[in-house]
Design a protein around this motif. Structure first.
Motif, short mmCIF file in Angstrom:
data_model
loop_
_atom_site.label_atom_id
_atom_site.label_comp_id
_atom_site.label_asym_id
_atom_site.label_seq_id
_atom_site.Cartn_x
_atom_site.Cartn_y
_atom_site.Cartn_z
N GLY A 89 3.59 2.55 3.20
CA GLY A 89 3.02 2.58 1.85
C GLY A 89 2.90 1.19 1.26
N CYS A 90 2.06 1.07 0.25
CA CYS A 90 1.93 -0.19 -0.47
C CYS A 90 1.36 0.09 -1.85
N ILE A 91 1.31 -0.92 -2.69
CA ILE A 91 0.72 -0.79 -4.01
C ILE A 91 -0.45 -1.76 -4.10
N LEU A 92 -1.61 -1.24 -4.48
CA LEU A 92 -2.83 -2.03 -4.56
C LEU A 92 -3.55 -1.76 -5.89
N THR A 93 -4.17 -2.79 -6.41
CA THR A 93 -5.04 -2.61 -7.57
C THR A 93 -6.39 -2.09 -7.10
N THR A 94 -7.23 -1.70 -8.04
CA THR A 94 -8.57 -1.24 -7.69
C THR A 94 -9.33 -2.31 -6.93
N GLN A 95 -9.26 -3.57 -7.40
CA GLN A 95 -9.98 -4.65 -6.74
C GLN A 95 -9.45 -4.89 -5.34
N GLU A 96 -8.13 -4.82 -5.18
CA GLU A 96 -7.56 -5.02 -3.85
C GLU A 96 -8.01 -3.93 -2.89
N GLU A 97 -8.08 -2.69 -3.39
CA GLU A 97 -8.57 -1.60 -2.54
C GLU A 97 -10.00 -1.86 -2.11
N GLU A 98 -10.85 -2.26 -3.05
CA GLU A 98 -12.24 -2.55 -2.71
C GLU A 98 -12.34 -3.66 -1.68
N ASP A 99 -11.51 -4.68 -1.82
CA ASP A 99 -11.50 -5.77 -0.84
C ASP A 99 -11.09 -5.25 0.53
N MET A 100 -10.08 -4.37 0.56
CA MET A 100 -9.60 -3.85 1.83
C MET A 100 -10.63 -2.96 2.51
N VAL A 101 -11.37 -2.19 1.73
CA VAL A 101 -12.43 -1.36 2.31
C VAL A 101 -13.45 -2.25 3.00
N ARG A 102 -13.83 -3.36 2.35
CA ARG A 102 -14.79 -4.29 2.96
C ARG A 102 -14.23 -4.94 4.22
N GLN A 103 -12.92 -5.16 4.23
CA GLN A 103 -12.28 -5.80 5.39
C GLN A 103 -11.80 -4.78 6.42
N LYS A 104 -12.19 -3.51 6.22
CA LYS A 104 -11.79 -2.42 7.13
C LYS A 104 -10.28 -2.32 7.27
N TRP A 105 -9.59 -2.55 6.17
CA TRP A 105 -8.15 -2.37 6.04
C TRP A 105 -7.36 -3.26 7.00
N ASP A 106 -7.87 -4.48 7.18
CA ASP A 106 -7.10 -5.48 7.91
C ASP A 106 -6.12 -6.12 6.93
N LEU A 107 -5.10 -5.34 6.56
CA LEU A 107 -4.17 -5.72 5.50
C LEU A 107 -2.98 -6.48 6.10
N PRO A 108 -2.59 -7.60 5.51
CA PRO A 108 -1.42 -8.33 6.02
C PRO A 108 -0.20 -7.42 6.12
N ALA A 113 -5.24 6.31 9.38
CA ALA A 113 -6.03 6.68 8.20
C ALA A 113 -5.26 6.22 6.96
N VAL A 114 -5.97 5.68 5.97
CA VAL A 114 -5.37 5.21 4.72
C VAL A 114 -5.79 6.13 3.59
N PHE A 115 -4.82 6.50 2.75
CA PHE A 115 -5.07 7.40 1.63
C PHE A 115 -4.66 6.76 0.31
N ARG A 116 -5.50 6.95 -0.71
CA ARG A 116 -5.12 6.59 -2.07
C ARG A 116 -4.45 7.80 -2.69
N LEU A 117 -3.24 7.63 -3.19
CA LEU A 117 -2.54 8.74 -3.83
C LEU A 117 -3.26 9.18 -5.09
N THR A 146 0.93 3.21 -4.22
CA THR A 146 -0.37 3.76 -4.62
C THR A 146 -1.17 4.21 -3.42
N HIS A 147 -0.87 3.65 -2.23
CA HIS A 147 -1.61 3.95 -1.01
C HIS A 147 -0.64 4.20 0.14
N ALA A 148 -1.05 5.06 1.07
CA ALA A 148 -0.24 5.35 2.25
C ALA A 148 -1.10 5.24 3.49
N LYS A 149 -0.51 4.72 4.56
CA LYS A 149 -1.20 4.61 5.84
C LYS A 149 -0.48 5.48 6.86
N PHE A 150 -1.22 6.43 7.42
CA PHE A 150 -0.69 7.36 8.42
C PHE A 150 -1.20 6.92 9.78
#
Length: 412
Positions: free
Chosen positions: A313-332, A281-285, A365-369
């Motif tokens: 953890g990582c740091i993402l901008t608003t746009q990056e978060e929106e992109d990740m939501v669309r990609q189902k958090w397939d984050l490098p 699960a990914v959380f925005r702080l 800005t974001h954490a993945k548990f």
């Protein structure tokens, strides 16, 4: 306007229903006043559970109903109630649910709101829940101190649909960016409503408090939110960052058993279970910051807790978060940095662990548990310091300031 799908066709709930219910009794919401509670008390509006119906159950006042239901009004005026939110915050939308109220639902509704600072709220005597009764003159006098007639209108008078299964949810989006602490629900002129959901995000004054005291930067009370997850079969990950301690397994995040688990389980040389999959699960702080301590509570999960977990953890901008939501958090992989390495978990126990970030000096800005392979956890606390007051305790460094990437603050 209210959502009114054709009977027999269930509409997809709006996105704001994925947010926390700021009024739920689960987070401390409470009814301060109701004009009338003849058939069923207003407290039912704030129940966490979905409404239920008992076909043959009656009380001494009439049919038992799981909601707020007033008597048929025979005097001038209309019925209304006042709700104190359990979490002050920005409201994104309402759900006025009329489930099972088919011949006696409230035909119209409006909703007002106000914001009171905690130390400036007028004292309202504790309400007595009295089915079969109306508000007393003393209660009317006490609630008049709030001047609720003059509160801001978030939902104008609108017709509601009866509580048929396909049309019981009346959704109202809200565009206001203000913080609210109280809600006034008006029904015109009388009738019943099963539930009132007030969806939004918590807000906190980050300039208040002791800058040397670590805060839970992910809690929903301050505005933290789950923005992605792999599985939520038995409980949503937002429960992990809920207010207070869990009261049962229903208050936590629990996944289904993974179908790819091996027929016979084995450990590696470090005692970690060898399984192919995991859940996450990914959380925005609520605020960017440095995490210094991590609390993972598996209370109530005795035969179904995860074998191990990790936090990144990582740091993402608003746009990056929106992109990740669309990609189902397939984050490098290089974006994520470890806050907690793979750690064994015990059933039904609070785990208090030091984060790696004080040494790395990483603001996130974001954490993945991530839990392995599956199971349930009741609470996750990520304690630390907002980025503007990052006191790194292990090195006892002075205040450190950090500027997040452009575009993120628009999301706070």
């Amino acid at each position: 306007m209210a959502d009114s799908p054709r009977e027999g066709k269930v509409a997809r709930p709006p996105d704001f229903t994925q947010l926390i219910d700021l009024a739920s009794e689960f987070v401390g919401g409470k009814i301060l006043f109701a004009t009338d509670d003849f058939f069923a008390p207003a407290e039912n509006l704030l129940k966490r559970d979905s409404p239920s119906f008992k076909e043959h159950e009656y009380t001494e006042f009439g049919k038992w109903m799981d909601g707020w239901q007033t008597r048929r009004k025979r005097i001038p005026g209309h019925d209304w109630c006042v709700v104190q939110l359990g979490i002050q915050g920005v409201i994104r939308g309402f759900d006025v649910d009329t489930s099972y109220f088919t011949g006696d639902h409230a035909p119209r509704v409006s909703i007002q709101a106000a914001n009171f600072e905690e130390d400036k709220q007028p004292e309202i005597p504790q309400r007595e829940v009295r089915t079969g009764a109306a508000a007393t003159p003393e209660e009317f006098e006490a609630i008049s101190e709030l001047k609720s007639d003059d509160w801001s209108c978030l939902v104008p008078m609108t017709e509601l649909t009866p509580g048929n299964p396909a049309s019981s949810h009346n959704y109202f989006p809200v565009t206001s960016q203000q913080t609210w602490s109280h809600i006034r629900l008006n029904i015109f002129p009388d009738g019943g409503i099963a539930r009132l959901r007030v969806y939004g995000t918590g807000q906190k004054d980050w300039t208040a408090g002791d800058p040397k005291e670590p805060l839970d930067l992910v809690t929903v009370a301050y505005g933290g939110a789950c923005v992605g997850f792999s599985n939520a079969h038995f409980g949503h990950p937002n429960n992990l960052i809920g207010v207070g301690t869990a009261t049962s397994m229903a208050d936590g995040w629990e996944t289904a058993r993974r179908l790819d688990r091996p027929p016979i389980l084995e450990n590696d040389e470090n005692g970690i279970l060898l399984v192919p999959g995991c859940e996450w699960a990914v959380f925005r702080l609520a605020h960017p910051g440095v995490i210094t301590q991590i609390e993972i509570d598996t209370k109530y999960f005795k035969g179904n807790s995860p074998e191990s977990c990790k936090v990144d953890g990582c740091i993402l901008t608003t746009q990056e978060e929106e992109d990740m939501v669309r990609q189902k958090w397939d984050l490098p992989g290089h974006k994520w940095k470890p806050l907690l390495p793979v750690t064994k978990l015990k059933p039904d126990e609070m785990h208090v662990l030091d984060s790696l970030t004080p040494e790395l000096q990483d603001v996130i800005t974001h954490a993945k548990f991530t839990i392995t392979p599956d199971g349930g956890v009741s609470r996750l606390r990520l304690k630390g310091f907002p980025s503007s007051i990052c006191l790194l305790r292990p090195r006892e460094k002075p205040m450190m300031r950090f500027s997040v990437k452009a575009g993120f603050r628009a999301n706070l």
